[in-house]
Scaffold this motif. Structure first.
Motif, PDB file in Angstrom:
ATOM      1  N   ARG A   1       0.865  -1.182   0.000  1.00 30.34           N
ATOM      2  CA  ARG A   1       0.000   0.000   0.000  1.00 30.34           C
ATOM      3  C   ARG A   1       0.898   1.226   0.000  1.00 30.34           C
ATOM      4  N   LYS A   2       0.258   2.407  -0.141  1.00 30.13           N
ATOM      5  CA  LYS A   2       1.067   3.638  -0.178  1.00 30.13           C
ATOM      6  C   LYS A   2       1.708   3.890   1.184  1.00 30.13           C
ATOM      7  N   ASP A   3       2.745   4.675   1.192  1.00 30.26           N
ATOM      8  CA  ASP A   3       3.477   4.932   2.426  1.00 30.26           C
ATOM      9  C   ASP A   3       2.799   6.009   3.277  1.00 30.26           C
TER      10      ASP A   3
ATOM     11  N   SER B   1      -9.289   9.199  -2.232  1.00 26.04           N
ATOM     12  CA  SER B   1      -9.418   9.399  -3.681  1.00 26.04           C
ATOM     13  C   SER B   1      -8.354   8.595  -4.417  1.00 26.04           C
ATOM     14  N   LEU B   2      -8.232   8.818  -5.721  1.00 22.95           N
ATOM     15  CA  LEU B   2      -7.305   8.036  -6.550  1.00 22.95           C
ATOM     16  C   LEU B   2      -5.898   7.915  -5.968  1.00 22.95           C
ATOM     17  N   VAL B   3      -5.336   9.020  -5.494  1.00 26.33           N
ATOM     18  CA  VAL B   3      -3.949   8.982  -5.014  1.00 26.33           C
ATOM     19  C   VAL B   3      -3.838   8.236  -3.683  1.00 26.33           C
TER      20      VAL B   3
ATOM     21  N   THR C   1     -11.870   0.251  -3.085  1.00 23.08           N
ATOM     22  CA  THR C   1     -12.261   1.672  -3.202  1.00 23.08           C
ATOM     23  C   THR C   1     -11.472   2.322  -4.335  1.00 23.08           C
ATOM     24  N   TRP C   2     -10.148   2.047  -4.369  1.00 23.10           N
ATOM     25  CA  TRP C   2      -9.317   2.636  -5.424  1.00 23.10           C
ATOM     26  C   TRP C   2      -9.730   2.093  -6.798  1.00 23.10           C
ATOM     27  N   ARG C   3      -9.939   0.750  -6.880  1.00 16.68           N
ATOM     28  CA  ARG C   3     -10.256   0.117  -8.184  1.00 16.68           C
ATOM     29  C   ARG C   3     -11.520   0.738  -8.786  1.00 16.68           C
TER      30      ARG C   3
ATOM     31  N   GLN D   1     -12.817   3.683  -8.188  1.00 17.12           N
ATOM     32  CA  GLN D   1     -12.601   5.081  -8.589  1.00 17.12           C
ATOM     33  C   GLN D   1     -11.775   5.169  -9.867  1.00 17.12           C
ATOM     34  N   ARG D   2     -10.770   4.325  -9.998  1.00 15.44           N
ATOM     35  CA  ARG D   2      -9.919   4.358 -11.192  1.00 15.44           C
ATOM     36  C   ARG D   2     -10.772   4.034 -12.420  1.00 15.44           C
ATOM     37  N   LYS D   3     -11.674   3.048 -12.266  1.00 15.10           N
ATOM     38  CA  LYS D   3     -12.536   2.633 -13.370  1.00 15.10           C
ATOM     39  C   LYS D   3     -13.468   3.784 -13.784  1.00 15.10           C
TER      40      LYS D   3
ATOM     41  N   ALA E   1      -2.607  17.007  -7.887  1.00 10.82           N
ATOM     42  CA  ALA E   1      -1.642  16.120  -8.563  1.00 10.82           C
ATOM     43  C   ALA E   1      -1.332  16.638  -9.956  1.00 10.82           C
ATOM     44  N   GLY E   2      -2.268  17.398 -10.527  1.00  8.21           N
ATOM     45  CA  GLY E   2      -2.149  17.757 -11.934  1.00  8.21           C
ATOM     46  C   GLY E   2      -1.506  19.096 -12.220  1.00  8.21           C
ATOM     47  N   HIS E   3      -1.096  19.844 -11.196  1.00  8.77           N
ATOM     48  CA  HIS E   3      -0.482  21.122 -11.574  1.00  8.77           C
ATOM     49  C   HIS E   3       0.944  21.312 -11.074  1.00  8.77           C
ATOM     50  N   GLU E   4       1.217  20.924  -9.829  1.00  9.82           N
ATOM     51  CA  GLU E   4       2.559  21.192  -9.299  1.00  9.82           C
ATOM     52  C   GLU E   4       3.621  20.355 -10.018  1.00  9.82           C
ATOM     53  N   THR E   5       3.268  19.105 -10.344  1.00 12.03           N
ATOM     54  CA  THR E   5       4.190  18.212 -11.053  1.00 12.03           C
ATOM     55  C   THR E   5       4.649  18.829 -12.386  1.00 12.03           C
ATOM     56  N   THR E   6       3.659  19.198 -13.202  1.00 14.29           N
ATOM     57  CA  THR E   6       3.995  19.741 -14.526  1.00 14.29           C
ATOM     58  C   THR E   6       4.724  21.079 -14.381  1.00 14.29           C
TER      59      THR E   6
ATOM     60  N   GLY F   1       6.793   5.875  -2.394  1.00 18.35           N
ATOM     61  CA  GLY F   1       6.889   5.067  -1.177  1.00 18.35           C
ATOM     62  C   GLY F   1       5.813   4.000  -1.128  1.00 18.35           C
ATOM     63  N   ARG F   2       6.169   2.854  -0.607  1.00 22.69           N
ATOM     64  CA  ARG F   2       5.210   1.765  -0.421  1.00 22.69           C
ATOM     65  C   ARG F   2       5.471   1.109   0.928  1.00 22.69           C
ATOM     66  N   GLU F   3       4.432   0.438   1.446  1.00 18.41           N
ATOM     67  CA  GLU F   3       4.583  -0.329   2.682  1.00 18.41           C
ATOM     68  C   GLU F   3       4.104  -1.746   2.397  1.00 18.41           C
TER      69      GLU F   3
ATOM     70  N   PHE G   1      11.178   6.191 -14.776  1.00 15.50           N
ATOM     71  CA  PHE G   1       9.731   6.022 -14.523  1.00 15.50           C
ATOM     72  C   PHE G   1       9.142   7.277 -13.867  1.00 15.50           C
ATOM     73  N   PRO G   2       9.199   8.400 -14.597  1.00  8.00           N
ATOM     74  CA  PRO G   2       8.701   9.641 -13.993  1.00  8.00           C
ATOM     75  C   PRO G   2       7.218   9.563 -13.616  1.00  8.00           C
ATOM     76  N   PHE G   3       6.458   8.696 -14.297  1.00  7.00           N
ATOM     77  CA  PHE G   3       5.022   8.607 -14.009  1.00  7.00           C
ATOM     78  C   PHE G   3       4.668   7.348 -13.214  1.00  7.00           C
ATOM     79  N   GLY G   4       5.661   6.697 -12.603  1.00 10.21           N
ATOM     80  CA  GLY G   4       5.391   5.474 -11.858  1.00 10.21           C
ATOM     81  C   GLY G   4       5.150   4.320 -12.813  1.00 10.21           C
TER      82      GLY G   4
ATOM     83  N   PRO H   1      -0.616  -0.732 -12.145  1.00  8.34           N
ATOM     84  CA  PRO H   1      -2.001  -0.240 -12.095  1.00  8.34           C
ATOM     85  C   PRO H   1      -2.109   1.180 -11.555  1.00  8.34           C
ATOM     86  N   ARG H   2      -1.145   1.590 -10.712  1.00  4.98           N
ATOM     87  CA  ARG H   2      -1.248   2.929 -10.124  1.00  4.98           C
ATOM     88  C   ARG H   2      -0.405   3.956 -10.874  1.00  4.98           C
ATOM     89  N   VAL H   3      -0.113   3.644 -12.120  1.00  5.49           N
ATOM     90  CA  VAL H   3       0.624   4.601 -12.949  1.00  5.49           C
ATOM     91  C   VAL H   3      -0.186   5.906 -13.041  1.00  5.49           C
ATOM     92  N   CYS H   4       0.509   7.015 -13.225  1.00  4.74           N
ATOM     93  CA  CYS H   4      -0.150   8.328 -13.281  1.00  4.74           C
ATOM     94  C   CYS H   4      -1.278   8.319 -14.317  1.00  4.74           C
ATOM     95  N   ILE H   5      -2.467   8.674 -13.881  1.00  2.29           N
ATOM     96  CA  ILE H   5      -3.615   8.699 -14.802  1.00  2.29           C
ATOM     97  C   ILE H   5      -3.504   9.908 -15.745  1.00  2.29           C
TER      98      ILE H   5
END
Ligand code: HEM
Length: 439
Positions: free
Chosen positions: A69-71, A84-86, A92-94, A96-98, A252-257, A318-320, A377-380, A383-387
């Motif tokens: 899972r996420k860290d 949410s997605l992140v 729950t994630w599956r 929402q991603r769908k 997620a969609g503005h600071e990265t870019t 990060g992952r746990e 792998f800038p976008f990971g 399944p949890r690759v950057c949407i």
């Protein structure tokens, strides 16, 4: 046999080093390690591992992702992003991603090319020759406007300043948590917590209004697509889920870019040959820029990729471990903290010649085909690759081109700025530049 290195020193010195200078510390730990680095860790029964073998990274993100899972640092974002997605996990994630995926189909994303070019042109048009500005602040404002227009259509214009300030206030709180000292629990009425709560309340208010307006009158934007999405049971996203997704996509969609563009212009400003090549490419394009221009922006796209190699906006994932699991031949235990660091992998001489040099031309199709999948792998990945990957790649090329057509940005110092790693890596004190208008 996976090689496990252990950096010399005890957990205290490592904790101190990673808090004081995370980027150099991670790079130093990873140097010469071709498998995993076991970092001395203060929590009894819990281990911390930095994984440096691309095949093991692939196993964690792709084939065995269900065991992780996420860290903790990512989970902290749930006070603004909700579930949410992140931040969500499992079913729950599956779901929402769908539901969110259709909003990111290429047909839908391609429609935002015009918005991207329009916003970039509106950003650069008023800049005067010789004007000094903080390019990082400018890029943050520009990419926030782009993602908000894509998400909410034109309606966002009036609220944009409040939203930008709220996001900055939230990030100040987050940086305090991630960067130094012991974080105070959310319920302690400290000044930082109060500022963070006020920022979240402002976002809640703006998002509630936007969601109500779009439910009443759908438009050609991402929020309307999210509202229209239904799962197999015919159910859609509730108002709370919509609020959480919208807040997530905005953040997620503005600071990265923005960070990739900022560092891209810094690198171009300090590499005249690369800048000349980019200018030659964008100047050869006739008429207004748009989706059709992307085919002619090969070098510009390479500049964006090379920038994200040297300065990956998301510098680590990060992952746990949720249970005992073996990766390659490396046994991991439940609760182990796993670090996958783009910052270290992208700068490793194991995968890139002259790794610290800015060389956009290295990104040939042959080089990409030969590169191990998770060396870059800038976008990971998995399944949890950057949407938002397609959105970001298109935005990167179009914004670089639209801005470079009209101006260049001369960094006030040729030295790379000091970087503050949080969710993304930000230049400390922004990026002061002088604007030079192009005729
Ligand atoms: C250069 C720009 C970008 C970079 C470098 C980037 C990077 C990443 C990375 C590395 C992840 C995976 C994190 C993990 O596995 O823990 C991620 C996930 C995500 N990104 Fe991006 N991102 C960018 C732009 C965007 C944009 C433009 C959007 C939306 C408009 C976006 C929305 C998301 C979302 C919602 C997730 C979570 C996906 C999931 O777990 O299902 N990102 N991003």
């Amino acid at each position: 046999m996976t090689e496990i290195t252990v950096p010399p020193g005890g957990w205290f010195s490592h904790l101190f080093a990673i808090s004081a200078d995370p980027l150099h510390t991670i790079a130093a730990w990873a140097e010469g390690a071709d498998g995993a680095v076991r970092i001395p860790w203060p929590v009894p029964g819990q281990r911390s591992m930095l994984i440096t073998d691309p095949a093991l990274i692939e196993e964690i993100l792709v084939r065995k992702h269900k065991h992780f899972r996420k860290d903790w640092f990512t989970r902290r974002l749930s006070n603004v992003m909700g579930d949410s997605l992140v931040t969500a996990e499992g079913e729950t994630w599956r779901r929402q991603r769908k539901l969110a995926q259709p909003a990111f189909h290429s047909r839908q994303i391609d429609g935002y090319a015009r918005v991207m070019v329009e916003e970039a042109e509106a950003c650069v048009a008023p800049l005067a020759d010789g004007q000094a500005l903080d390019l990082n602040a400018e890029m943050m404002a520009l990419t926030l406007r782009v993602v908000c227009r894509a998400l909410f259509g034109a309606r966002m214009t009036e609220d944009i300043h409040g939203v930008a300030e709220a996001i900055e206030a939230y990030m100040r709180w987050y940086l305090g948590v991630g960067g130094s000292g012991v974080p105070l629990p959310d319920w302690v009425p400290s000044a930082a917590n109060r500022e963070k709560d006020a920022a979240i309340a402002l976002l809640d208010d703006v998002l509630a209004r936007l969601i109500a307006a779009r439910r009443a009158e759908p438009a050609d934007d991402l929020l309307s697509t999210l509202i229209a999405a239904v799962d197999e049971d015919g159910g859609g996203l509730s108002d709370r889920e919509l609020r959480d997704e919208a807040a997530t996509l905005m953040l997620a969609g503005h600071e990265t870019t923005a960070q990739a563009l900022t560092m891209g212009f810094f690198l171009l400003g300090t590499h005249p040959d690369a800048l000349a090549r980019l200018h030659a490419e964008v100047d050869a394009l006739e008429g207004p820029l748009g989706l059709h221009s992307l085919a002619g922006l090969d070098y510009t796209t390479r500049v964006f990729k090379e920038t994200m190699r040297l300065y990956p906006p998301v510098w680590g994932i990060g992952r746990e471990a949720l249970e005992d699991v073996t990766i390659g031949d490396l046994p991991l235990h439940r609760g182990d903290q796993i670090w996958l660091a783009q910052w270290a992998m992208h700068r490793s001489p194991r995968f890139f010649d002259d790794p610290l040099a800015f060389r956009p031309e290295r990104w040939t199709p042959e080089m990409e085909a030969a590169l191990p999948r998770f060396a870059y792998f800038p976008f990971g990945g998995g399944p949890r690759v950057c949407i938002g990957q397609r959105f970001a790649m298109m935005e990167g090329a179009l914004l670089l081109a639209a801005l470079a057509r009209q101006a260049r940005f001369e960094p006030q110092s040729p030295e790379p700025p000091e970087l503050l790693p949080s969710v993304t890596i930000r230049p400390v004190g922004g990026l002061p530049v002088t604007v030079r208008r192009r005729t």
